[in-house]
Design a protein around this motif. Sequence first.
Motif, PDB file in Angstrom:
ATOM      1  N   ALA A 314       0.833  -1.210   0.000  1.00 44.70           N
ATOM      2  CA  ALA A 314       0.000   0.000   0.000  1.00 44.70           C
ATOM      3  C   ALA A 314       0.866   1.258   0.000  1.00 44.70           C
ATOM      4  CB  ALA A 314      -0.931  -0.013   1.211  1.00 44.70           C
ATOM      5  N   LEU A 315       2.036   1.187   0.639  1.00 42.68           N
ATOM      6  CA  LEU A 315       2.931   2.350   0.667  1.00 42.68           C
ATOM      7  C   LEU A 315       3.627   2.574  -0.669  1.00 42.68           C
ATOM      8  CD1 LEU A 315       4.684   1.861   4.160  1.00 42.68           C
ATOM      9  CD2 LEU A 315       2.909   3.546   3.577  1.00 42.68           C
ATOM     10  N   SER A 316       3.997   1.471  -1.342  1.00 45.56           N
ATOM     11  CA  SER A 316       4.768   1.629  -2.584  1.00 45.56           C
ATOM     12  C   SER A 316       3.866   1.789  -3.809  1.00 45.56           C
ATOM     13  CB  SER A 316       5.717   0.439  -2.780  1.00 45.56           C
ATOM     14  OG  SER A 316       5.022  -0.784  -2.737  1.00 45.56           O
ATOM     15  N   GLU A 317       2.599   1.429  -3.692  1.00 47.34           N
ATOM     16  CA  GLU A 317       1.687   1.500  -4.842  1.00 47.34           C
ATOM     17  C   GLU A 317       1.654   2.905  -5.486  1.00 47.34           C
ATOM     18  OE1 GLU A 317       0.169  -0.836  -6.604  1.00 47.34           O
ATOM     19  OE2 GLU A 317      -0.624   0.788  -7.865  1.00 47.34           O
ATOM     20  N   PRO A 318       1.436   3.959  -4.704  1.00 51.72           N
ATOM     21  CA  PRO A 318       1.400   5.288  -5.333  1.00 51.72           C
ATOM     22  C   PRO A 318       2.744   5.691  -5.952  1.00 51.72           C
ATOM     23  CG  PRO A 318       1.173   5.459  -2.926  1.00 51.72           C
ATOM     24  CD  PRO A 318       1.085   4.021  -3.268  1.00 51.72           C
ATOM     25  N   VAL A 319       3.843   5.241  -5.368  1.00 49.51           N
ATOM     26  CA  VAL A 319       5.159   5.565  -5.940  1.00 49.51           C
ATOM     27  C   VAL A 319       5.293   4.865  -7.285  1.00 49.51           C
ATOM     28  CG1 VAL A 319       7.665   5.495  -5.583  1.00 49.51           C
ATOM     29  CG2 VAL A 319       6.139   5.764  -3.609  1.00 49.51           C
ATOM     30  N   MET A 320       4.885   3.587  -7.335  1.00 50.90           N
ATOM     31  CA  MET A 320       5.002   2.837  -8.585  1.00 50.90           C
ATOM     32  C   MET A 320       4.107   3.450  -9.672  1.00 50.90           C
ATOM     33  SD  MET A 320       7.350   0.751  -8.044  1.00 50.90           S
ATOM     34  CE  MET A 320       7.356  -0.316  -9.479  1.00 50.90           C
ATOM     35  N   ALA A 321       2.938   3.929  -9.278  1.00 51.08           N
ATOM     36  CA  ALA A 321       2.038   4.555 -10.262  1.00 51.08           C
ATOM     37  C   ALA A 321       2.738   5.770 -10.873  1.00 51.08           C
ATOM     38  CB  ALA A 321       0.729   4.963  -9.590  1.00 51.08           C
ATOM     39  N   GLU A 322       3.393   6.542 -10.039  1.00 51.00           N
ATOM     40  CA  GLU A 322       4.141   7.708 -10.517  1.00 51.00           C
ATOM     41  C   GLU A 322       5.280   7.293 -11.445  1.00 51.00           C
ATOM     42  OE1 GLU A 322       5.703  11.420  -8.010  1.00 51.00           O
ATOM     43  OE2 GLU A 322       5.147   9.755  -6.715  1.00 51.00           O
ATOM     44  N   VAL A 323       5.983   6.216 -11.057  1.00 51.49           N
ATOM     45  CA  VAL A 323       7.117   5.748 -11.860  1.00 51.49           C
ATOM     46  C   VAL A 323       6.633   5.282 -13.230  1.00 51.49           C
ATOM     47  CG1 VAL A 323       8.891   3.952 -12.062  1.00 51.49           C
ATOM     48  CG2 VAL A 323       8.548   5.113  -9.872  1.00 51.49           C
ATOM     49  N   PHE A 324       5.591   4.465 -13.252  1.00 48.10           N
ATOM     50  CA  PHE A 324       5.071   3.961 -14.529  1.00 48.10           C
ATOM     51  C   PHE A 324       4.661   5.121 -15.428  1.00 48.10           C
ATOM     52  CE2 PHE A 324       4.276  -0.735 -14.753  1.00 48.10           C
ATOM     53  CZ  PHE A 324       5.074  -1.066 -13.671  1.00 48.10           C
ATOM     54  N   ASP A 325       3.983   6.046 -14.840  1.00 45.46           N
ATOM     55  CA  ASP A 325       3.511   7.198 -15.603  1.00 45.46           C
ATOM     56  C   ASP A 325       4.698   7.994 -16.149  1.00 45.46           C
ATOM     57  OD1 ASP A 325       1.434   8.969 -16.506  1.00 45.46           O
ATOM     58  OD2 ASP A 325       2.175  10.383 -14.994  1.00 45.46           O
ATOM     59  N   THR A 326       5.696   8.210 -15.321  1.00 47.14           N
ATOM     60  CA  THR A 326       6.872   8.987 -15.727  1.00 47.14           C
ATOM     61  C   THR A 326       7.631   8.307 -16.861  1.00 47.14           C
ATOM     62  OG1 THR A 326       7.110   9.829 -13.477  1.00 47.14           O
ATOM     63  CG2 THR A 326       9.064   9.931 -14.876  1.00 47.14           C
ATOM     64  N   VAL A 327       7.774   6.969 -16.767  1.00 48.53           N
ATOM     65  CA  VAL A 327       8.567   6.237 -17.768  1.00 48.53           C
ATOM     66  C   VAL A 327       7.788   6.057 -19.068  1.00 48.53           C
ATOM     67  CG1 VAL A 327       9.774   4.034 -18.192  1.00 48.53           C
ATOM     68  CG2 VAL A 327       9.907   5.102 -15.951  1.00 48.53           C
ATOM     69  N   GLY A 328       6.465   6.128 -18.980  1.00 50.85           N
ATOM     70  CA  GLY A 328       5.658   5.937 -20.173  1.00 50.85           C
ATOM     71  C   GLY A 328       5.158   4.512 -20.333  1.00 50.85           C
ATOM     72  N   LEU A 329       5.075   3.810 -19.223  1.00 53.75           N
ATOM     73  CA  LEU A 329       4.553   2.439 -19.253  1.00 53.75           C
ATOM     74  C   LEU A 329       3.044   2.523 -19.026  1.00 53.75           C
ATOM     75  CD1 LEU A 329       7.358   0.948 -16.967  1.00 53.75           C
ATOM     76  CD2 LEU A 329       7.190   0.683 -19.451  1.00 53.75           C
ATOM     77  N   VAL A 330       2.302   1.968 -19.966  1.00 52.20           N
ATOM     78  CA  VAL A 330       0.841   2.104 -19.900  1.00 52.20           C
ATOM     79  C   VAL A 330       0.258   1.051 -18.995  1.00 52.20           C
ATOM     80  CG1 VAL A 330      -1.285   2.000 -21.268  1.00 52.20           C
ATOM     81  CG2 VAL A 330       0.781   3.035 -22.244  1.00 52.20           C
ATOM     82  N   ARG A 331      -0.551   1.452 -18.062  1.00 56.19           N
ATOM     83  CA  ARG A 331      -1.362   0.437 -17.377  1.00 56.19           C
ATOM     84  C   ARG A 331      -2.748   0.958 -17.102  1.00 56.19           C
ATOM     85  NH1 ARG A 331       1.166  -0.975 -11.481  1.00 56.19           N
ATOM     86  NH2 ARG A 331       1.424   1.125 -10.664  1.00 56.19           N
ATOM     87  N   GLY A 332      -3.702   0.017 -17.237  1.00 53.90           N
ATOM     88  CA  GLY A 332      -5.126   0.378 -17.282  1.00 53.90           C
ATOM     89  C   GLY A 332      -5.714   0.795 -15.951  1.00 53.90           C
TER      90      GLY A 332
END
Length: 332
Positions: A314-332
């Motif tokens: 739960a703590l790392s989920e928002p960080v990972m969402a930011e990382v994916f978005d920043t790198v350009g990895l698409v997730r639904g």
Amino acid sequence: MDRIFSGVQPSGNLHLGNYLGAIRNFVRLQDQYECIYCVVDLHAITVWQNPEDLRHNTRELTAAFIAAGLDPSKNVIMNQSQNPHHAELAWIFNCVARLGWLNRMTQFKEKAGKNRENASVGLYAYPNLMAADILAYKATHVPVGEDQKQHLELCRDIAQKFNNDFGVDLFPIVEPLILGPATRVMSLRDGSSKMSKSDPSDNSRINLTDGPDAIAQKIRRARTDPEPLPSEADGLDGRPEAANLVGIYAALADGQVATVLQEFGGSLFSEFKNALTDIAVAKLGPIGEEMQRLMAEPAYIDSVLADGGARARALSEPVMAEVFDTVGLVRG
Ligand code: TRP
């Protein structure tokens, strides 16, 4: 609040050096910081681990954390593989870190030895996973020993390069947390080498699960020199075994080497060793007993790790969402 992350490998034979050098400090930090303490099983498998031993050692280290006084409701206590974000972020960091950076890592050179061709790819990429451990939670402070400083430097380089490459301010630049005078516990058989889980002589270390008799016997057999104890700290120069035993006493007593020598200066080792045995048994005995009690309840230990894992995700989920978005990895 500042967030702490630290990891310990579940590689067995937990000893006094692990306690005084790491675990005891974790206990002190739990009141001042939000802390995540992680049994780094994915790091352990960078070298061969027997699966049954790995399971046992993971539970034993968790038991040691709890027995030493870490509160599983106050801190996140987990094993690394419970949160897939560590491995996911490590892959992204594999693409950020440069070969040249990893080639400079002295621990890889030591661990891989002469037969570098035969080392696992995981052992080489180990520092990237360590950076992911820390940065998946945007941890700001990391308590580590001297031997991990280079890896922490790499973690800072990775954070900086990621932020630069993508033009973001996503990852913090972490600070090492060096606590008080570093307690470097040396082998009881050789005052110039570190107390180690892999020393073939069990007499070289005090294991956290040793009972009073074993502790007494190992201290009695500990190597010393023929002189009585000095009354001042500089009298320990050139006497590594004496310095080690006095250092262990001071650490266990939560005091200073100078104070110990004020009390024991002029004493023979036979006398000092009795006092050291008493304090070691008084401090470590209850921890060892609590570890044994917890080890008899593996379902409880596993539930602590599962609960810690869920809170960690739960703590790392928002960080990972930011990382994916920043790198350009698409997730639904
Ligand atoms: N590499 C560390 C060691 O062997 C263990 C570790 C893994 C760690 N991940 C970490 C320590 C993150 C601090 C922070 O001691």
